[in-house]
Design a protein around this motif. Structure first.
Motif, PDB file in Angstrom:
ATOM      1  N   ILE A   1     -26.839  47.035  48.443  1.00  0.00           N
ATOM      2  CA  ILE A   1     -25.945  46.597  47.372  1.00  0.00           C
ATOM      3  C   ILE A   1     -26.770  46.012  46.225  1.00  0.00           C
ATOM      4  CG2 ILE A   1     -24.117  44.972  46.738  1.00  0.00           C
ATOM      5  CD1 ILE A   1     -23.025  45.258  49.586  1.00  0.00           C
ATOM      6  N   GLY A   2     -26.515  46.527  45.031  1.00  0.00           N
ATOM      7  CA  GLY A   2     -27.240  46.058  43.855  1.00  0.00           C
ATOM      8  C   GLY A   2     -28.617  46.674  43.684  1.00  0.00           C
ATOM      9  N   LYS A   3     -28.986  47.587  44.577  1.00  0.00           N
ATOM     10  CA  LYS A   3     -30.322  48.183  44.529  1.00  0.00           C
ATOM     11  C   LYS A   3     -30.295  49.559  43.867  1.00  0.00           C
ATOM     12  CE  LYS A   3     -32.543  45.026  47.051  1.00  0.00           C
ATOM     13  NZ  LYS A   3     -31.460  44.146  47.484  1.00  0.00           N
ATOM     14  N   LYS A   4     -31.477  49.981  43.389  1.00  0.00           N
ATOM     15  CA  LYS A   4     -31.650  51.318  42.825  1.00  0.00           C
ATOM     16  C   LYS A   4     -32.045  52.272  43.950  1.00  0.00           C
ATOM     17  CE  LYS A   4     -33.263  49.675  38.293  1.00  0.00           C
ATOM     18  NZ  LYS A   4     -34.405  49.675  37.336  1.00  0.00           N
TER      19      LYS A   4
ATOM     20  N   GLU B   1     -27.070  51.420  42.416  1.00  0.00           N
ATOM     21  CA  GLU B   1     -27.445  52.086  41.168  1.00  0.00           C
ATOM     22  C   GLU B   1     -28.176  53.388  41.492  1.00  0.00           C
ATOM     23  OE1 GLU B   1     -30.170  51.422  37.145  1.00  0.00           O
ATOM     24  OE2 GLU B   1     -29.642  49.688  38.398  1.00  0.00           O
ATOM     25  N   PRO B   2     -27.511  54.526  41.341  1.00  0.00           N
ATOM     26  CA  PRO B   2     -28.166  55.796  41.692  1.00  0.00           C
ATOM     27  C   PRO B   2     -29.142  56.262  40.615  1.00  0.00           C
ATOM     28  CG  PRO B   2     -25.970  56.222  40.849  1.00  0.00           C
ATOM     29  CD  PRO B   2     -26.117  54.728  40.902  1.00  0.00           C
ATOM     30  N   LEU B   3     -30.238  56.840  41.051  1.00  0.00           N
ATOM     31  CA  LEU B   3     -31.210  57.461  40.160  1.00  0.00           C
ATOM     32  C   LEU B   3     -31.374  58.911  40.615  1.00  0.00           C
ATOM     33  CD1 LEU B   3     -34.028  54.721  40.127  1.00  0.00           C
ATOM     34  CD2 LEU B   3     -32.210  55.040  38.436  1.00  0.00           C
ATOM     35  N   TYR B   4     -31.172  59.866  39.715  1.00  0.00           N
ATOM     36  CA  TYR B   4     -31.280  61.271  40.065  1.00  0.00           C
ATOM     37  C   TYR B   4     -32.619  61.792  39.549  1.00  0.00           C
ATOM     38  CZ  TYR B   4     -26.365  60.343  40.757  1.00  0.00           C
ATOM     39  OH  TYR B   4     -25.171  59.786  41.176  1.00  0.00           O
ATOM     40  N   VAL B   5     -33.553  62.037  40.479  1.00  0.00           N
ATOM     41  CA  VAL B   5     -34.947  62.259  40.091  1.00  0.00           C
ATOM     42  C   VAL B   5     -35.499  63.601  40.541  1.00  0.00           C
ATOM     43  CG1 VAL B   5     -35.388  59.773  40.062  1.00  0.00           C
ATOM     44  CG2 VAL B   5     -35.813  61.087  42.166  1.00  0.00           C
ATOM     45  N   GLY B   6     -34.645  64.502  41.006  1.00  0.00           N
ATOM     46  CA  GLY B   6     -35.141  65.804  41.431  1.00  0.00           C
ATOM     47  C   GLY B   6     -36.118  65.683  42.592  1.00  0.00           C
ATOM     48  N   GLY B   7     -37.274  66.307  42.463  1.00  0.00           N
ATOM     49  CA  GLY B   7     -38.280  66.280  43.515  1.00  0.00           C
ATOM     50  C   GLY B   7     -39.182  65.067  43.484  1.00  0.00           C
ATOM     51  N   ALA B   8     -38.903  64.124  42.590  1.00  0.00           N
ATOM     52  CA  ALA B   8     -39.789  62.960  42.444  1.00  0.00           C
ATOM     53  C   ALA B   8     -39.330  61.758  43.264  1.00  0.00           C
ATOM     54  CB  ALA B   8     -39.894  62.578  40.968  1.00  0.00           C
ATOM     55  N   LEU B   9     -38.662  61.991  44.374  1.00  0.00           N
ATOM     56  CA  LEU B   9     -38.145  60.896  45.206  1.00  0.00           C
ATOM     57  C   LEU B   9     -39.251  59.946  45.641  1.00  0.00           C
ATOM     58  CD1 LEU B   9     -35.750  62.887  47.571  1.00  0.00           C
ATOM     59  CD2 LEU B   9     -35.038  61.209  45.853  1.00  0.00           C
ATOM     60  N   ILE B  10     -40.296  60.498  46.217  1.00  0.00           N
ATOM     61  CA  ILE B  10     -41.354  59.669  46.779  1.00  0.00           C
ATOM     62  C   ILE B  10     -42.126  58.933  45.690  1.00  0.00           C
ATOM     63  CG2 ILE B  10     -43.481  59.702  48.137  1.00  0.00           C
ATOM     64  CD1 ILE B  10     -42.338  62.173  49.589  1.00  0.00           C
ATOM     65  N   SER B  11     -42.506  59.649  44.652  1.00  0.00           N
ATOM     66  CA  SER B  11     -43.290  59.012  43.584  1.00  0.00           C
ATOM     67  C   SER B  11     -42.494  57.923  42.878  1.00  0.00           C
ATOM     68  CB  SER B  11     -43.773  60.056  42.571  1.00  0.00           C
ATOM     69  OG  SER B  11     -42.682  60.744  41.988  1.00  0.00           O
ATOM     70  N   THR B  12     -41.193  58.168  42.694  1.00  0.00           N
ATOM     71  CA  THR B  12     -40.344  57.157  42.038  1.00  0.00           C
ATOM     72  C   THR B  12     -40.291  55.883  42.873  1.00  0.00           C
ATOM     73  OG1 THR B  12     -38.992  58.868  40.997  1.00  0.00           O
ATOM     74  CG2 THR B  12     -38.034  56.670  41.141  1.00  0.00           C
ATOM     75  N   HIS B  13     -40.157  56.039  44.181  1.00  0.00           N
ATOM     76  CA  HIS B  13     -40.091  54.859  45.051  1.00  0.00           C
ATOM     77  C   HIS B  13     -41.435  54.156  45.141  1.00  0.00           C
ATOM     78  CE1 HIS B  13     -39.008  52.151  48.227  1.00  0.00           C
ATOM     79  NE2 HIS B  13     -39.918  52.670  49.041  1.00  0.00           N
ATOM     80  N   LEU B  14     -42.507  54.899  45.359  1.00  0.00           N
ATOM     81  CA  LEU B  14     -43.815  54.268  45.529  1.00  0.00           C
ATOM     82  C   LEU B  14     -44.294  53.592  44.253  1.00  0.00           C
ATOM     83  CD1 LEU B  14     -45.746  56.827  47.783  1.00  0.00           C
ATOM     84  CD2 LEU B  14     -44.455  54.791  48.446  1.00  0.00           C
ATOM     85  N   ALA B  15     -43.822  54.059  43.116  1.00  0.00           N
ATOM     86  CA  ALA B  15     -44.185  53.423  41.844  1.00  0.00           C
ATOM     87  C   ALA B  15     -43.358  52.177  41.567  1.00  0.00           C
ATOM     88  CB  ALA B  15     -44.014  54.420  40.696  1.00  0.00           C
ATOM     89  N   GLY B  16     -42.345  51.916  42.406  1.00  0.00           N
ATOM     90  CA  GLY B  16     -41.529  50.723  42.240  1.00  0.00           C
ATOM     91  C   GLY B  16     -40.329  50.897  41.342  1.00  0.00           C
TER      92      GLY B  16
END
Length: 339
Positions: A137-140, A169-184
């Motif tokens: 809840i409240g997270k991206k 808060e949804p983020l639609y990032v295509g194939g960049a799931l891992i990089s988006t998360h690891l980058a914070g």
């Protein structure tokens, strides 16, 4: 600085994913036997090991089948299009694909369950302490797209937990799931188990997991064909299912050989063999219950609650109408193969 960090991680992730999905040649068997085509929902990867094993060990050939592997980048949508247009005899994707197809008027039928348990999950770095749905809840949260199995399964998890989708808060990032998360830039990401293995390999640390299997059966995988194929060529369907079952059982019990079979038809993947092996071992361990002797337990298509699956998809907005899901599966071809 943050942009450079994100770029660096993205490049690394792309390199790893490229190796995982690398394909030097399509599987083009020798021109003998009955020609059939199997359409995969995504680019070649080790998750398709049972089929590669069935080809490499000659199980398809022993049934008199000449099986070609093709793939689409459109996931289940691509499988539906291909089978619906008659350009392939068989497809492989998640259970939601057949429900979606029938809602769209395509008479696809699940004839064989492959991965027996759902392997979707919500993954996040351990230090974020996200271990249950209410922690979201409240997270991206990062998703490949606003439609498709990952977000459908995620919505089911939330609904089962009494949480509204608007509370994250949804983020639609295509194939960049891992990089988006690891980058914070995302607190968590919704994905299939292999992506958790890849994320851990890149980051060097374990990921927390909210397993979808604790909330839904949605996400199990199946071999599909069409009603027309079943009616007109039941012998070919039987042969394909029989050979695939042999490949499936062998792949689960012999992970090293399963990965080598995948690499045989995708030579560029050899560079990341250990990563592929880690992925397939994780899938074989988590995707199957085992008996007292350690043998995998297989189930009939009818053993899934298709009515519940359809209801969950309808409530999640993944389909806009319901159909008679008793027509979405058959045990006819696998019933006598499961011990």
């Amino acid at each position: 600085m943050a942009d450079k960090k994100l770029l660096g991680i993205a490049i690394l992730v792309i390199a790893v994913i490229a190796a995982i999905g690398a394909i030097a040649v399509f599987y083009a068997p020798t021109p003998s036997g009955e020609q059939v085509t199997l359409m995969f929902g995504f680019t070649p990867n080790v998750g398709y090991a049972p089929f590669y094993v069935a080809a490499a060990k000659g199980f398809y050939a022993e049934e008199g089948l000449n099986v070609s592997f093709q793939h689409t980048t459109e996931g289940g949508v691509g499988v539906i299009k291909t089978l619906g247009s008659g350009k392939a005899e068989f497809g492989y994707a998640g259970d939601s694909t057949v429900i979606t197809a029938r809602a769209q008027g395509v008479d696809m039928v699940a004839v064989q369950r492959i991965i027996q348990k759902t392997l979707f999950g919500v993954y996040s770095k351990e230090e974020l302490n996200i271990t249950e749905p209410h922690d979201l809840i409240g997270k991206k949260v990062a998703f490949p797209a606003p439609v498709g199995p990952p977000i459908t399964v995620f919505k089911i998890i939330l609904a089962k937990s009494g949480i509204n989708f608007t509370e994250i808060e949804p983020l639609y990032v295509g194939g960049a799931l891992i990089s988006t998360h690891l980058a914070g830039d995302a607190d968590a990401f919704m994905a299939y188990l292999p992506q958790k293995v890849v994320a851990e390999a890149i980051s060097g640390s374990k990921m927390n997991e909210i397993s979808a299997s604790d909330y839904t059966t949605m996400g199990r995988t199946y071999v599909f064909t069409t009603e027309k194929m079943i009616n007109e060529h039941p012998d070919i369907v039987g042969k394909f299912v029989r050979a695939t079952q042999r490949g499936l059982e062998y792949a689960v019990l012999h992970p090293e050989e399963a990965v080598d079979a995948f690499i045989k038809y995708n030579p560029d993947a050899a560079e990341k063999r250990e990563l592929h092996l880690a992925i397939w071992k994780a899938m074989a361990e988590r995707g199957f219950d085992k008996d007292a002797q350690g043998n995998p337990i297989f189930h009939l298509p009818s053993e899934d609650d298709w009515v519940e699956k359809q209801e969950q998809m309808y409530e999640a907005g993944a389909i806009d109408k319901k159909t008679d899901v008793s027509k979405a599966y058959t045990d006819e071809f696998v019933r006598n193969l499961i011990k």
